[in-house]
Motif scaffolding. Structure first.
Motif, mmCIF file in Angstrom:
data_model
loop_
_atom_site.group_PDB
_atom_site.id
_atom_site.type_symbol
_atom_site.label_atom_id
_atom_site.label_comp_id
_atom_site.label_asym_id
_atom_site.label_seq_id
_atom_site.Cartn_x
_atom_site.Cartn_y
_atom_site.Cartn_z
ATOM 1 N N GLY A 213 -0.825 0.611 11.242
ATOM 2 C CA GLY A 213 0.466 0.737 11.900
ATOM 3 C C GLY A 213 0.490 2.067 12.618
ATOM 4 N N VAL A 214 1.116 3.066 11.976
ATOM 5 C CA VAL A 214 1.174 4.393 12.578
ATOM 6 C C VAL A 214 -0.140 5.154 12.331
ATOM 7 C CG1 VAL A 214 2.197 5.622 10.609
ATOM 8 C CG2 VAL A 214 2.855 6.273 12.937
ATOM 9 N N GLY A 215 -0.939 4.632 11.418
ATOM 10 C CA GLY A 215 -2.282 5.187 11.230
ATOM 11 C C GLY A 215 -2.493 5.967 9.945
ATOM 12 N N GLY A 216 -1.427 6.229 9.210
ATOM 13 C CA GLY A 216 -1.550 7.060 8.005
ATOM 14 C C GLY A 216 -2.354 6.395 6.900
ATOM 15 N N ALA A 217 -2.031 5.131 6.613
ATOM 16 C CA ALA A 217 -2.728 4.439 5.524
ATOM 17 C C ALA A 217 -4.199 4.190 5.882
ATOM 18 C CB ALA A 217 -2.010 3.134 5.178
ATOM 19 N N PRO A 218 -4.485 3.549 7.021
ATOM 20 C CA PRO A 218 -5.902 3.329 7.347
ATOM 21 C C PRO A 218 -6.628 4.649 7.573
ATOM 22 C CG PRO A 218 -4.502 2.769 9.213
ATOM 23 C CD PRO A 218 -3.586 3.005 8.050
ATOM 24 N N ILE B 223 0.825 -1.211 0.000
ATOM 25 C CA ILE B 223 0.000 0.000 0.000
ATOM 26 C C ILE B 223 0.861 1.264 0.000
ATOM 27 C CG2 ILE B 223 -0.168 0.124 2.526
ATOM 28 C CD1 ILE B 223 -3.158 0.853 2.108
ATOM 29 N N LYS B 224 2.137 1.123 0.371
ATOM 30 C CA LYS B 224 3.027 2.289 0.404
ATOM 31 C C LYS B 224 3.249 2.884 -0.987
ATOM 32 C CE LYS B 224 3.730 1.954 4.862
ATOM 33 N NZ LYS B 224 3.089 0.682 5.160
ATOM 34 N N THR C 242 -2.928 -5.153 2.322
ATOM 35 C CA THR C 242 -1.998 -4.031 2.237
ATOM 36 C C THR C 242 -0.603 -4.387 1.726
ATOM 37 O OG1 THR C 242 -1.710 -4.423 4.595
ATOM 38 C CG2 THR C 242 -3.081 -2.543 3.962
ATOM 39 N N LEU D 208 2.847 -3.600 10.962
ATOM 40 C CA LEU D 208 1.935 -3.080 11.980
ATOM 41 C C LEU D 208 2.607 -2.947 13.347
ATOM 42 C CD1 LEU D 208 -1.207 -5.287 11.128
ATOM 43 C CD2 LEU D 208 -0.411 -3.202 9.994
ATOM 44 N N PRO E 19 -5.808 -2.547 8.010
ATOM 45 C CA PRO E 19 -4.632 -2.805 8.843
ATOM 46 C C PRO E 19 -3.945 -1.499 9.230
ATOM 47 C CG PRO E 19 -4.721 -4.369 7.040
ATOM 48 C CD PRO E 19 -5.782 -3.344 6.773
ATOM 49 N N SER F 67 0.611 -8.695 7.943
ATOM 50 C CA SER F 67 -0.019 -7.382 8.153
ATOM 51 C C SER F 67 -1.274 -7.220 7.313
ATOM 52 C CB SER F 67 0.960 -6.261 7.777
ATOM 53 O OG SER F 67 2.110 -6.309 8.572
#
Ligand SMILES: *Cc1c(COP(=O)(O)O)cnc(C)c1O
Length: 408
Positions: free
Chosen positions: A249-254, A89-90, A390, A310, A247, A356
């Motif tokens: 992690g730091v919250g940016g994608a979701p 997803i990055k 992701t 994650l 999913p 993840s």
């Protein structure tokens, strides 16, 4: 409130009343999100030229696939695990941020007129070679940023946390990026990378904890998936809500995707973050109601998980502030459940997912059980379930195959 989750029990937080757009003023606007989508589209010819062996038109776009869940429900997978260039997803947020940077440089030094392909030419490359991109990562963000930066001729310096898998570091070194290893967790690695970037001229620090450009790059995926859902003849609305499993992690994608989906579907989308039980950073932030993101270690969690994407102990302030109020539920799943879903996705649909990404699938039965016990939520069976895959299509066999064998 979650206590110490232990290692083998999933956890759920549901908002008391469903998150409603009407109550929120979003910090990140629909205009910004549209701009990000337009930028990614505008630079497609450049990306296609830089990655020609992909046989690809340069569009950062993934398929929407039906998935045969055991429950008799409509389940769709958003196939970002197979996104071009990076297999995660990055390729949305990270690539968008990088495109913003080189667009700024190109306009400042006037190496681009109307044709973005000029940026693959020698004068632009010579200019880019004087610039550097610096980023902290548990793997995928660094790889995406490093890959595109190197393809453009920029220098790339990737700071890796202790969670980063060796093969991701090797892959980065292989494309000419500098890898700086840190024996600490992701939050600390970001702080160290930020420090390393401070005051450096001609340097972009991709700040996973503060970047609107990353977030809007992710958010642009929402309109893509909305078109695909429409093409399947599915009408989201009253009586047919969309539940998105994201999913986190730091919250940016979701966060970015939740924001984009709420802007499109309003109250008819339920946005659920999914995390490992060892790193339920968004879950503890939402459940505690703390406006400053707490660390999972304050809740007895050790942040040690197989899901490297994650493995984040504290969500970003930006994600929590800008999107926290738009999230309807947070789920934590065990490493075992993620691996079981990795295996199931392969057996049922030949999808190569990393843990993840498989977390999204693992969260479906957990939400089902929680909603059944909680009044006021729409019908689980009538909902359309959207699991965001992701990452994973580029996992080497040496990483992927052992997961298929593992006994849970
Ligand atoms: C980065 C990543 C996520 C989560 O994104 P955040 O912006 O860190 O929340 C989820 N899955 C995979 C595979 C990732 O690489």
């Amino acid at each position: 409130m979650p206590g110490n989750p232990g290692e083998n029990e999933s956890r759920v937080w549901l908002r008391n009343t469903r998150a409603s757009l009407r109550d929120l003023t979003y910090d990140v606007t629909a205009v910004e999100v549209r701009d990000a989508g337009a930028r990614l589209a505008r630079f497609a010819p450049l990306l296609a030229a830089l990655f020609p062996d992909e046989g690809w038109d340069g569009k950062v776009h993934s398929d929407l696939l039906p998935y045969p869940m055991d429950q008799a429900i409509t389940c769709l997978i958003k196939g970002d695990h197979a996104l071009p260039m990076t297999g995660s997803i990055k390729a949305r947020g990270g690539v968008h941020e990088l495109l913003c940077f080189i667009e700024d440089i190109a306009l400042r030094y006037r190496v681009m007129d109307d044709d973005v392909l000029a940026l693959a030419g020698q004068p632009a490359r010579t200019l880019f070679a004087e610039h550097r991109v610096l980023v902290a990562s548990t793997g995928n963000l660094g790889y995406s940023i490093g890959l595109i930066a190197r393809a453009l001729g920029l220098q790339a310096e990737v700071h890796m946390s202790r969670d980063a898998k060796p093969w991701k570091k090797d892959r980065l070194r292989g494309i000419g990026a500098t890898v700086v290893e840190h024996p600490c967790d992701y939050t600390e690695t970001v702080a160290r990378a930020r420090e390393a970037a401070r005051g450096k001229p001609m340097t972009l620090f991709v700040d996973d904890e503060n970047s609107r450009r990353l977030m809007t790059g992710y958010a642009a995926a929402a309109s893509e998936v909305a078109v695909q859902i429409g093409e399947r003849g599915i009408a989201i609305g009253p009586g047919r809500p969309l539940i998105a499993y994201l999913p986190c992690g730091v919250g940016g994608a979701p966060g970015g995707i939740a924001l984009g989906l709420k802007q499109i579907y309003g109250d008819h989308v339920i946005c659920v973050t999914v995390e490992p039980t060892a790193s339920p950073a968004m879950l503890v932030a939402l459940a505690s109601g703390d406006p400053v993101p707490p660390s999972v270690t304050d809740y007895g969690c050790d942040n040690a998980t197989i899901a490297d994407g994650l493995a984040v102990g504290r969500v970003s302030q930006l994600a929590l502030t800008a999107v926290g109020p738009a999230l309807d539920a947070a789920i934590a799943v065990t490493d075992e459940a993620m691996i079981a879903s990795v295996r199931e996705a392969w057996q049922k649909a030949r999808l190569r997912l990393e843990p993840s990404a498989a977390a999204a699938l693992a969260a479906v039965p957990v939400l089902q059980a929680a909603m059944a016990k909680t009044p006021g939520w729409p019908s689980f069976a009538d909902s359309v379930h959207l699991c965001w895959a992701t990452g994973g299509a580029r996992l080497p066999d040496s990483e992927f195959l052992p997961m298929l064998e593992e006994i849970v």
